[in-house]
Motif scaffolding. Structure first.
Motif, PDB file in Angstrom:
ATOM      1  N   GLY A  43       0.823  -1.130  -0.099  1.00 14.24           N
ATOM      2  CA  GLY A  43       0.091   0.087  -0.016  1.00 14.24           C
ATOM      3  C   GLY A  43       0.818   1.261  -0.055  1.00 14.24           C
ATOM      4  N   PRO A  44       1.866   1.479   0.932  1.00 16.66           N
ATOM      5  CA  PRO A  44       2.336   2.719   1.092  1.00 16.66           C
ATOM      6  C   PRO A  44       3.437   3.030  -0.517  1.00 16.66           C
ATOM      7  N   SER A  45       3.616   2.172  -1.175  1.00 20.72           N
ATOM      8  CA  SER A  45       4.091   2.346  -2.498  1.00 20.72           C
ATOM      9  C   SER A  45       3.354   3.130  -3.491  1.00 20.72           C
ATOM     10  N   LEU A  46       1.919   3.136  -3.145  1.00 25.92           N
ATOM     11  CA  LEU A  46       1.212   4.100  -4.085  1.00 25.92           C
ATOM     12  C   LEU A  46       1.428   5.303  -3.969  1.00 25.92           C
ATOM     13  N   TYR A  47       1.723   5.884  -2.634  1.00 28.07           N
ATOM     14  CA  TYR A  47       2.066   7.185  -2.155  1.00 28.07           C
ATOM     15  C   TYR A  47       3.251   7.920  -2.810  1.00 28.07           C
ATOM     16  N   ASN A  48       3.915   6.891  -3.433  1.00 29.07           N
ATOM     17  CA  ASN A  48       5.222   7.450  -4.493  1.00 29.07           C
ATOM     18  C   ASN A  48       4.686   8.268  -5.423  1.00 29.07           C
ATOM     19  N   HIS A  49       3.434   8.159  -6.024  1.00 25.11           N
ATOM     20  CA  HIS A  49       2.893   8.648  -7.234  1.00 25.11           C
ATOM     21  C   HIS A  49       1.446   9.246  -6.808  1.00 25.11           C
ATOM     22  N   PHE A  50       0.900   8.929  -5.782  1.00 22.50           N
ATOM     23  CA  PHE A  50      -0.429   9.696  -5.569  1.00 22.50           C
ATOM     24  C   PHE A  50      -0.517  10.057  -3.910  1.00 22.50           C
ATOM     25  N   ARG A  51      -0.812  11.172  -3.442  1.00 21.43           N
ATOM     26  CA  ARG A  51      -0.953  11.624  -2.114  1.00 21.43           C
ATOM     27  C   ARG A  51      -2.201  11.056  -1.528  1.00 21.43           C
ATOM     28  N   THR A  52      -3.135  10.813  -2.209  1.00 14.31           N
ATOM     29  CA  THR A  52      -4.637  10.440  -1.656  1.00 14.31           C
ATOM     30  C   THR A  52      -5.456   9.850  -2.448  1.00 14.31           C
ATOM     31  N   LYS A  53      -6.366   9.213  -2.086  1.00 18.46           N
ATOM     32  CA  LYS A  53      -7.423   8.533  -2.665  1.00 18.46           C
ATOM     33  C   LYS A  53      -7.876   9.501  -3.826  1.00 18.46           C
ATOM     34  N   ASP A  54      -8.202  10.656  -3.219  1.00 23.08           N
ATOM     35  CA  ASP A  54      -9.062  11.918  -4.186  1.00 23.08           C
ATOM     36  C   ASP A  54      -8.107  12.105  -5.388  1.00 23.08           C
ATOM     37  N   GLU A  55      -6.745  12.013  -5.246  1.00 14.40           N
ATOM     38  CA  GLU A  55      -5.972  12.347  -6.301  1.00 14.40           C
ATOM     39  C   GLU A  55      -6.162  11.240  -7.327  1.00 14.40           C
ATOM     40  N   ILE A  56      -6.098   9.979  -6.948  1.00 15.08           N
ATOM     41  CA  ILE A  56      -6.187   8.916  -7.883  1.00 15.08           C
ATOM     42  C   ILE A  56      -7.411   8.942  -8.578  1.00 15.08           C
ATOM     43  N   LEU A  57      -8.599   9.342  -7.643  1.00 18.82           N
ATOM     44  CA  LEU A  57      -9.918   9.509  -8.694  1.00 18.82           C
ATOM     45  C   LEU A  57      -9.941  10.773  -9.511  1.00 18.82           C
ATOM     46  N   ASP A  58      -9.220  11.874  -9.340  1.00 18.06           N
ATOM     47  CA  ASP A  58      -9.072  12.621 -10.161  1.00 18.06           C
ATOM     48  C   ASP A  58      -8.208  12.327 -11.297  1.00 18.06           C
ATOM     49  N   ALA A  59      -7.256  11.572 -11.350  1.00 15.97           N
ATOM     50  CA  ALA A  59      -6.283  11.086 -12.386  1.00 15.97           C
ATOM     51  C   ALA A  59      -7.329  10.189 -13.396  1.00 15.97           C
ATOM     52  N   VAL A  60      -8.217   9.173 -12.769  1.00 15.90           N
ATOM     53  CA  VAL A  60      -9.093   8.536 -13.486  1.00 15.90           C
ATOM     54  C   VAL A  60     -10.104   9.188 -14.315  1.00 15.90           C
ATOM     55  N   ALA A  61     -10.743  10.282 -13.626  1.00  8.38           N
ATOM     56  CA  ALA A  61     -11.390  11.169 -14.216  1.00  8.38           C
ATOM     57  C   ALA A  61     -11.126  11.867 -15.489  1.00  8.38           C
ATOM     58  N   ASP A  62      -9.739  12.160 -15.207  1.00 10.45           N
ATOM     59  CA  ASP A  62      -8.959  12.949 -16.374  1.00 10.45           C
ATOM     60  C   ASP A  62      -8.601  12.134 -17.466  1.00 10.45           C
ATOM     61  N   SER A  63      -8.408  10.733 -17.054  1.00 11.21           N
ATOM     62  CA  SER A  63      -8.062   9.682 -18.198  1.00 11.21           C
ATOM     63  C   SER A  63      -9.454   9.761 -19.092  1.00 11.21           C
ATOM     64  N   VAL A  64     -10.414   9.831 -18.559  1.00 15.47           N
ATOM     65  CA  VAL A  64     -11.642   9.681 -19.175  1.00 15.47           C
ATOM     66  C   VAL A  64     -11.836  10.802 -20.303  1.00 15.47           C
ATOM     67  N   SER A  65     -11.891  12.174 -19.463  1.00 15.88           N
ATOM     68  CA  SER A  65     -11.865  13.403 -20.357  1.00 15.88           C
ATOM     69  C   SER A  65     -10.669  13.506 -21.497  1.00 15.88           C
ATOM     70  N   ALA A  66      -9.611  12.597 -21.255  1.00 14.53           N
ATOM     71  CA  ALA A  66      -8.565  12.575 -22.425  1.00 14.53           C
ATOM     72  C   ALA A  66      -9.209  11.923 -23.609  1.00 14.53           C
TER      73      ALA A  66
END
Length: 213
Positions: A43-66
């Motif tokens: 689990g902690p290894s994810l925080y090297n790329h995203f600080r929070t769950k919300d940041e991950i969901l933002d990135a998912v949302a942006d991948s759809v917008s793309a």
């Protein structure tokens, strides 16, 4: 023989895994624990790329917008035809990932693809002669309409059971039980009907604007 190396953890791998989880189970299913398990990491290894769950969901949302096509705004196409083509491309992207719509509905924030989308629409409308304030409103109302259409299916909101709609109680819903099996046809038809009506109304405003210019 050396063991095969695991693929390196990356933002793209995390976004892909989170997107698959959102599609399958919804926003609440996403957690660092679930994602770490799906990716075969701690689990902690994810925080090297995203600080929070919300940041991950933002990135998912942006991948759809793309995935939304914006090329119609660069080809000198009439503003109405461009909006029509863009609206369908946007809805098609959302239709494949309806569970992420609530995140997209918050607005683009700092998401690059979302901001490029907003910039393209606003730029095309002002280039066509719409005043900036009205161009802003057009971008907003198009988002309301498109996102709203992707939240849920109207047709599939009815059950496939004739007995559920007693004519004594619902005299005009005698065929409502047939809607569920025709969900795509009904929903796509409703979207096109609403989009045409919306663009017809904007065209009238545009003509009035040109007459007073």
């Amino acid at each position: 023989m050396a063991r095969p190396r695991k693929p390196l953890l990356s933002r793209d791998r995390i976004v892909d895994a989170a997107g698959a989880l959102v599609d399958a189970e919804g926003l609440e299913a996403v957690s660092t624990r679930r994602l770490a398990a799906a990716l075969g990491v701690s689990g902690p290894s994810l925080y090297n790329h995203f600080r929070t769950k919300d940041e991950i969901l933002d990135a998912v949302a942006d991948s759809v917008s793309a995935r939304v096509d914006l090329s119609m705004f660069d080809g000198g196409r009439d503003w109405r035809a461009a909006l029509h083509a863009w609206a369908h491309s946007y809805r098609d992207a959302l239709a494949d990932h309806p569970n992420i719509v609530p995140v997209l509905a918050r607005g683009p924030g700092r998401r690059p693809a979302g901001l490029r989308l907003a910039d393209a629409v606003f730029g095309a409308m002002t280039a066509a002669g719409w005043p900036p304030a009205q161009a802003t409103r057009i971008g907003a109302l198009m988002r309301y309409f498109i996102l709203g259409s992707a939240v849920a299916s109207f047709a599939r909101g009815f059950v496939d059971d004739r007995t559920a709609y007693d004519p004594a109680d619902y005299p005009h819903l005698g065929q409502a039980h047939l809607l569920a099996e025709r969900g795509r046809e009904v929903d796509e038809g409703a979207f096109e009907t609403g989009l045409t009506a919306l663009l017809d109304g904007l065209a009238l405003q545009y003509e009035a604007l040109k007459e007073t210019a």
